[in-house]
Design an enzyme around this catalytic site. Structure first.
Site, short mmCIF file in Angstrom:
data_model
loop_
_atom_site.label_atom_id
_atom_site.label_comp_id
_atom_site.label_asym_id
_atom_site.label_seq_id
_atom_site.Cartn_x
_atom_site.Cartn_y
_atom_site.Cartn_z
N ARG A 65 28.97 -37.65 12.79
CA ARG A 65 29.24 -37.62 14.23
C ARG A 65 30.32 -38.64 14.58
O ARG A 65 30.50 -39.62 13.88
CB ARG A 65 27.97 -37.95 15.02
N LYS A 130 18.38 -45.69 8.73
CA LYS A 130 18.78 -44.28 8.79
C LYS A 130 18.54 -43.58 7.45
O LYS A 130 19.04 -44.00 6.41
CB LYS A 130 20.27 -44.20 9.15
N ARG A 265 19.33 -53.38 22.11
CA ARG A 265 19.95 -54.57 22.71
C ARG A 265 19.04 -55.75 22.39
O ARG A 265 17.89 -55.80 22.82
CB ARG A 265 20.06 -54.37 24.22
C1 BTN Z 1 25.90 -38.38 11.15
O1 BTN Z 1 24.97 -39.07 10.77
O2 BTN Z 1 26.86 -38.86 11.77
C2 BTN Z 1 25.88 -36.91 10.84
C3 BTN Z 1 25.98 -36.67 9.36
C4 BTN Z 1 25.97 -35.21 9.02
C5 BTN Z 1 26.21 -34.98 7.55
C6 BTN Z 1 26.01 -33.55 7.16
S1 BTN Z 1 26.03 -33.38 5.39
C7 BTN Z 1 26.10 -31.63 5.57
C8 BTN Z 1 27.01 -31.34 6.72
N1 BTN Z 1 28.40 -31.29 6.27
C9 BTN Z 1 29.13 -32.27 6.77
O3 BTN Z 1 30.33 -32.47 6.54
N2 BTN Z 1 28.37 -33.02 7.58
C10 BTN Z 1 27.01 -32.54 7.66
#
Ligand code: BTN
Length: 267
Positions: A65, A130, A265
């Site tokens: 993201r 995470k 925070r």
């Molecule tokens: C995040 O944590 O920011 C989202 C990560 C999403 C990763 C997955 S792996 C399979 C799919 N292909 C990608 O390129 N991204 C998602």
């Protein structure tokens, strides 16, 4: 680290984990690709009534993201994308990414993982770190059928020197369970949960799943900040509303947050 012995994805094992739902999915497994989201978006499969899934043992350009990178090493994570279609003419609903996070959480809990929590909108944490990330990307689809590519990465066994850019820090299933489940079994289990929850969601909306999401809310009643949007906000996390928007009790009253990065925070 020697990763020559990692377990590759296996079609038979995925089908076994899908059980009765195997016929509802078309699953394509690749040894390597740039990004399963990118691939699926670039070449949308025909709408044959099945959920199309693309999974790869390794991604060379995995995306996260907000422009982040999802790093990949052989055997380090399960990486896959599923294409979900909606009724023709219907808007793709906003709570979808929260539902995807809940599906991953349930699959992990079924495996015995303790301390699973959700960080709005859709990170999956274990004891505050995470474990899985989700990238939902919308596409107009073919014709008038809107669709969402739901991309999921779940850490199985990260290299000890993995440098990952998340404020929460990271963890993996090898750490949570003592050993990581095979990627094929995990893929099947997550797909089964996605199927169940997306059916509920399509029929009854996010409000039917809101309580389950809130039970796992990592920041419930805690002071948080929202960054990454034009307006920085801070307040006490008051859960999510019926549409999946984050609710924040601020000095100026209750605010709905539709996008941004939430962080705890500290006093
Ligand atoms: C995040 O944590 O920011 C989202 C990560 C999403 C990763 C997955 S792996 C399979 C799919 N292909 C990608 O390129 N991204 C998602």
């Amino acid at each position: 680290m020697d990763r020559s012995d990692y377990e590759a994805l296996d079609a038979g094992a995925v089908a076994a984990a899908l059980g009765d739902l195997a016929g509802a999915f078309s699953v394509v497994l690749l040894a390597e690709c740039d990004s399963t989201n990118t691939r699926l978006l670039a070449d949308l499969p025909p709408d044959d009534g099945r959920v199309h899934v693309l999974a790869a043992d390794v991604q060379t350009s995995g995306r996260g993201r907000r422009g982040r990178v999802w790093q990949s090493w052989p055997g380090a994570s399960l990486t896959f994308s599923a294409l979900w279609r909606f009724a023709p003419g219907s808007p793709v609903p906003a709570g979808l990414s929260l539902v995807a996070g809940l599906a991953v959480a349930r699959a992990l809990e079924d495996l015995g993982v303790e301390g699973v929590q959700l960080k709005w909108p859709n990170d999956v944490l274990v004891h505050g770190r995470k474990l899985a990330g989700i990238l939902v990307e919308l596409t107009p689809g073919r014709g008038r059928t809107p669709a969402a590519v739901v991309g999921i990465g779940i850490n199985l066994h990260l290299p000890p020197d993995a440098e990952v850019e998340y404020a929460t820090g990271v963890t993996d299933l090898a750490d949570s369970l003592g050993c990581a489940p095979g990627p094929s079994e995990l893929l099947g289990r997550v797909l089964v949960q996605l199927h169940r929850l997306f059916e509920v969601y399509a029929a009854a909306g996010f409000s039917a799943l809101r309580g389950a999401w809130q039970q796992r809310n990592a920041f419930a009643d805690l002071p948080v900040s929202i960054s990454g949007e034009a307006e920085a906000l801070s307040g006490i996390c008051a859960g999510v509303d019926e549409d999946g928007a984050l609710l924040l009790n601020t000095a100026d009253g209750l605010r709905r947050v539709l996008s941004g990065e939430v962080s705890l925070r500290l006093a």
